[in-house]
Motif scaffolding. Structure first.
Motif, PDB file in Angstrom:
ATOM      1  N   ASN A   1      41.252  46.735  45.944  1.00 13.93           N
ATOM      2  CA  ASN A   1      42.669  47.098  46.101  1.00 13.93           C
ATOM      3  C   ASN A   1      43.474  46.992  44.817  1.00 13.93           C
ATOM      4  O   ASN A   1      44.701  47.117  44.840  1.00 13.93           O
ATOM      5  CB  ASN A   1      43.309  46.219  47.187  1.00 13.93           C
ATOM      6  CG  ASN A   1      42.777  46.544  48.564  1.00 13.93           C
ATOM      7  OD1 ASN A   1      42.437  47.677  48.858  1.00 13.93           O
ATOM      8  ND2 ASN A   1      42.684  45.532  49.418  1.00 13.93           N
ATOM      9  N   ASP A   2      42.784  46.800  43.691  1.00 19.97           N
ATOM     10  CA  ASP A   2      43.469  46.705  42.392  1.00 19.97           C
ATOM     11  C   ASP A   2      43.075  47.842  41.465  1.00 19.97           C
ATOM     12  O   ASP A   2      43.343  47.792  40.267  1.00 19.97           O
ATOM     13  CB  ASP A   2      43.154  45.353  41.750  1.00 19.97           C
ATOM     14  CG  ASP A   2      43.763  44.200  42.515  1.00 19.97           C
ATOM     15  OD1 ASP A   2      44.972  43.993  42.395  1.00 19.97           O
ATOM     16  OD2 ASP A   2      43.024  43.523  43.261  1.00 19.97           O
ATOM     17  N   ARG A   3      42.472  48.895  42.019  1.00 17.77           N
ATOM     18  CA  ARG A   3      42.036  50.019  41.195  1.00 17.77           C
ATOM     19  C   ARG A   3      43.203  50.878  40.717  1.00 17.77           C
ATOM     20  O   ARG A   3      43.038  51.752  39.881  1.00 17.77           O
ATOM     21  CB  ARG A   3      41.027  50.868  41.976  1.00 17.77           C
ATOM     22  CG  ARG A   3      39.697  50.155  42.202  1.00 17.77           C
ATOM     23  CD  ARG A   3      38.781  50.940  43.114  1.00 17.77           C
ATOM     24  NE  ARG A   3      39.313  50.990  44.476  1.00 17.77           N
ATOM     25  CZ  ARG A   3      38.781  51.704  45.458  1.00 17.77           C
ATOM     26  NH1 ARG A   3      37.711  52.455  45.218  1.00 17.77           N
ATOM     27  NH2 ARG A   3      39.295  51.681  46.667  1.00 17.77           N
ATOM     28  N   LYS A   4      44.374  50.617  41.248  1.00 21.39           N
ATOM     29  CA  LYS A   4      45.604  51.201  40.725  1.00 21.39           C
ATOM     30  C   LYS A   4      46.707  50.163  40.892  1.00 21.39           C
ATOM     31  O   LYS A   4      46.559  49.208  41.668  1.00 21.39           O
ATOM     32  CB  LYS A   4      45.964  52.495  41.450  1.00 21.39           C
ATOM     33  CG  LYS A   4      46.208  52.334  42.931  1.00 21.39           C
ATOM     34  CD  LYS A   4      46.543  53.684  43.557  1.00 21.39           C
ATOM     35  CE  LYS A   4      46.807  53.521  45.057  1.00 21.39           C
ATOM     36  NZ  LYS A   4      47.153  54.819  45.678  1.00 21.39           N
TER      37      LYS A   4
ATOM     38  N   LEU B   1      44.055  47.692  33.945  1.00 21.86           N
ATOM     39  CA  LEU B   1      43.307  46.499  33.542  1.00 21.86           C
ATOM     40  C   LEU B   1      44.231  45.426  32.974  1.00 21.86           C
ATOM     41  O   LEU B   1      44.044  44.230  33.249  1.00 21.86           O
ATOM     42  CB  LEU B   1      42.236  46.875  32.520  1.00 21.86           C
ATOM     43  CG  LEU B   1      41.082  47.726  33.072  1.00 21.86           C
ATOM     44  CD1 LEU B   1      40.217  48.256  31.948  1.00 21.86           C
ATOM     45  CD2 LEU B   1      40.243  46.936  34.065  1.00 21.86           C
ATOM     46  N   LYS B   2      45.229  45.823  32.201  1.00 23.65           N
ATOM     47  CA  LYS B   2      46.177  44.850  31.651  1.00 23.65           C
ATOM     48  C   LYS B   2      47.007  44.217  32.763  1.00 23.65           C
ATOM     49  O   LYS B   2      47.305  43.017  32.737  1.00 23.65           O
ATOM     50  CB  LYS B   2      47.086  45.536  30.623  1.00 23.65           C
ATOM     51  CG  LYS B   2      46.394  45.821  29.289  1.00 23.65           C
ATOM     52  CD  LYS B   2      47.329  46.491  28.303  1.00 23.65           C
ATOM     53  CE  LYS B   2      46.618  46.719  26.970  1.00 23.65           C
ATOM     54  NZ  LYS B   2      47.483  47.445  26.003  1.00 23.65           N
ATOM     55  N   ASN B   3      47.401  45.025  33.760  1.00 18.66           N
ATOM     56  CA  ASN B   3      48.154  44.496  34.904  1.00 18.66           C
ATOM     57  C   ASN B   3      47.297  43.518  35.696  1.00 18.66           C
ATOM     58  O   ASN B   3      47.786  42.474  36.150  1.00 18.66           O
ATOM     59  CB  ASN B   3      48.591  45.660  35.798  1.00 18.66           C
ATOM     60  CG  ASN B   3      49.389  45.201  36.997  1.00 18.66           C
ATOM     61  OD1 ASN B   3      50.527  44.768  36.872  1.00 18.66           O
ATOM     62  ND2 ASN B   3      48.784  45.286  38.180  1.00 18.66           N
TER      63      ASN B   3
ATOM     64  N   SER C   1      36.514  42.696  33.685  1.00 16.26           N
ATOM     65  CA  SER C   1      37.678  41.891  33.282  1.00 16.26           C
ATOM     66  C   SER C   1      37.695  40.546  34.005  1.00 16.26           C
ATOM     67  O   SER C   1      38.038  39.513  33.413  1.00 16.26           O
ATOM     68  CB  SER C   1      38.978  42.646  33.591  1.00 16.26           C
ATOM     69  OG  SER C   1      39.115  43.779  32.775  1.00 16.26           O
ATOM     70  N   LEU C   2      37.332  40.558  35.286  1.00 20.57           N
ATOM     71  CA  LEU C   2      37.297  39.322  36.073  1.00 20.57           C
ATOM     72  C   LEU C   2      36.261  38.346  35.507  1.00 20.57           C
ATOM     73  O   LEU C   2      36.520  37.139  35.425  1.00 20.57           O
ATOM     74  CB  LEU C   2      36.993  39.641  37.536  1.00 20.57           C
ATOM     75  CG  LEU C   2      36.903  38.454  38.488  1.00 20.57           C
ATOM     76  CD1 LEU C   2      38.218  37.675  38.526  1.00 20.57           C
ATOM     77  CD2 LEU C   2      36.519  38.916  39.892  1.00 20.57           C
ATOM     78  N   LYS C   3      35.114  38.860  35.125  1.00 25.20           N
ATOM     79  CA  LYS C   3      34.062  38.002  34.550  1.00 25.20           C
ATOM     80  C   LYS C   3      34.543  37.364  33.246  1.00 25.20           C
ATOM     81  O   LYS C   3      34.290  36.173  32.994  1.00 25.20           O
ATOM     82  CB  LYS C   3      32.794  38.813  34.317  1.00 25.20           C
ATOM     83  CG  LYS C   3      32.108  39.278  35.590  1.00 25.20           C
ATOM     84  CD  LYS C   3      30.997  40.267  35.271  1.00 25.20           C
ATOM     85  CE  LYS C   3      30.489  40.932  36.525  1.00 25.20           C
ATOM     86  NZ  LYS C   3      29.478  41.971  36.248  1.00 25.20           N
ATOM     87  N   LYS C   4      35.208  38.148  32.426  1.00 20.86           N
ATOM     88  CA  LYS C   4      35.741  37.626  31.158  1.00 20.86           C
ATOM     89  C   LYS C   4      36.771  36.531  31.428  1.00 20.86           C
ATOM     90  O   LYS C   4      36.757  35.464  30.791  1.00 20.86           O
ATOM     91  CB  LYS C   4      36.378  38.756  30.353  1.00 20.86           C
ATOM     92  CG  LYS C   4      36.962  38.308  29.021  1.00 20.86           C
ATOM     93  CD  LYS C   4      37.636  39.469  28.298  1.00 20.86           C
ATOM     94  CE  LYS C   4      38.280  38.977  26.991  1.00 20.86           C
ATOM     95  NZ  LYS C   4      39.010  40.075  26.310  1.00 20.86           N
TER      96      LYS C   4
END
Length: 353
Positions: free
Chosen positions: A163-166, A250-252, A293-296
């Motif tokens: 649900n965060d793809r946009k 990705l920044k959001n 991004s989550l892994k980082k």
């Protein structure tokens, strides 16, 4: 008795009845109590919905329940319990809520079965809600969790990405919907009124809400899920950030992860993050980039993460009934993949003996 006297008498009785009802409402309602829920919680607690349908790759005949506190459970929706015993919470969107399956056939239901077999005294409570993004999980604390008396979970499992793809707009699912005055008033009364709650309980006993069908069930989606499989390794070589919109998303996402981190640190809750997949495994580019991004983020903050996307090594389209939602076999498949990692985490804190 003349008409004027009769009218006066009726008015007096109406006023007396009104005062009595207001008195009962103030005494027994939730207007001034700590666990008084706000208007954002309308439709997210005290729910009972009968589901009955038959679609390609998936059928259902079950009852979906959200309890008094808002968690998806398998017992009577108005059951109350000691929230100090709630130590593990699972928080996701529709892929975690799994409304259209019996509770014990969901990912959370299966995980609880595994915990029980391992003699754990704890269970996982499901706080997932269809459509909820990471921002909604952040807002959960202000509009929901902070309203729960003695609620102090040790672990919170976040099943996130889809649900965060946009970047989402303000909406019901994320606890930040904009309502006009009339709707806001109705929503407030629905959460605080003693009489409203009693009427709702009677309604759900004798006139249960029923649903047939599901938005994502259509022929085009069924055709799409017959396509191939993309492994994590293939996706790593294939998917890179290619436009400004992807970079903004990705920044959001990273900004919201850091906001969540501050809340978790303040409340001393240990997070466990789980990456997500689609019917092709790693076939959704934006989801793959969000997982990366989550892994980082987890690496930089020494947070536990279960990399579900890296555990998929074979075609899994038969486990899905649309692009992102799994059927009952898919729920069991995912729970079996992630439970060993959860078990290792719980063993370190004696949540499993």
């Amino acid at each position: 008795m003349n008409i004027k006297k009769l009218f006066t008498t009726v008015i007096i009785y109406i006023l007396i009845l009104g005062f009595i009802l207001i008195f009962i409402e103030i005494i027994f309602g939730y207007w001034f109590k700590k666990d008084s829920f706000g208007y954002h919680m309308r439709g997210k607690r005290l729910q009972k919905i009968e589901l009955n349908f038959n679609k390609p790759n998936f059928s259902a005949n079950t009852v979906f329940r959200r309890d008094y506190y808002g968690f998806r459970e398998d017992y009577d929706f108005n059951n109350k319990y000691n929230l100090s015993n709630v130590k593990i919470v699972f928080n996701g969107g529709s892929t975690g809520e799994e409304m259209f399956k019996p509770y014990n056939k969901t990912i959370v239901g299966s995980l609880n079965n595994f915990l029980k077999k391992d003699n754990s005294q704890h269970k996982i409570y499901n706080a997932s809600l269809a459509g909820k993004s990471l921002l909604g999980k952040i807002n959960d604390f202000n509009v929901w969790f902070d309203k729960l008396d003695n609620f102090n979970p040790h672990f919170m499992i976040f099943y996130i990405g889809v649900n965060d793809r946009k970047i989402p707009s303000k909406r019901f699912h994320d606890n930040n919907a904009k309502l006009n005055f009339f709707n806001k008033t109705i929503y407030v009364v629905s959460q605080k009124s003693f009489f409203w709650e009693k009427i709702k309980r009677i309604k759900d006993i004798y006139f249960t809400t029923k649903r047939d069908g599901y938005l994502f069930f259509d022929k085009e989606v069924q055709k799409k899920i017959k396509k191939g499989f993309i492994s994590f390794e293939e996706a790593s070589n294939k998917f890179i950030i290619s436009d400004n919109n992807e970079d903004k998303v990705l920044k959001n996402y990273t900004k919201n992860l850091n906001s969540l981190k501050r809340i978790l640190n303040k409340k001393k809750i240990k997070p466990i993050f789980i990456t997500q997949i689609n019917y092709e495994g790693n076939g959704d580019k934006m989801l793959f980039l969000l997982n990366k991004s989550l892994k980082k983020f987890c690496h930089e903050n020494s947070f536990n993460i279960i990399k579900l996307d890296e555990k998929i090594h074979e075609p899994i389209n038969h486990l899905f009934f649309d692009e992102v939602h799994v059927n009952e076999l898919g729920s069991l498949y995912i729970s079996e993949l992630i439970y060993p990692d959860l078990k290792k985490i719980f063993l370190k804190t004696n949540y499993i003996n």
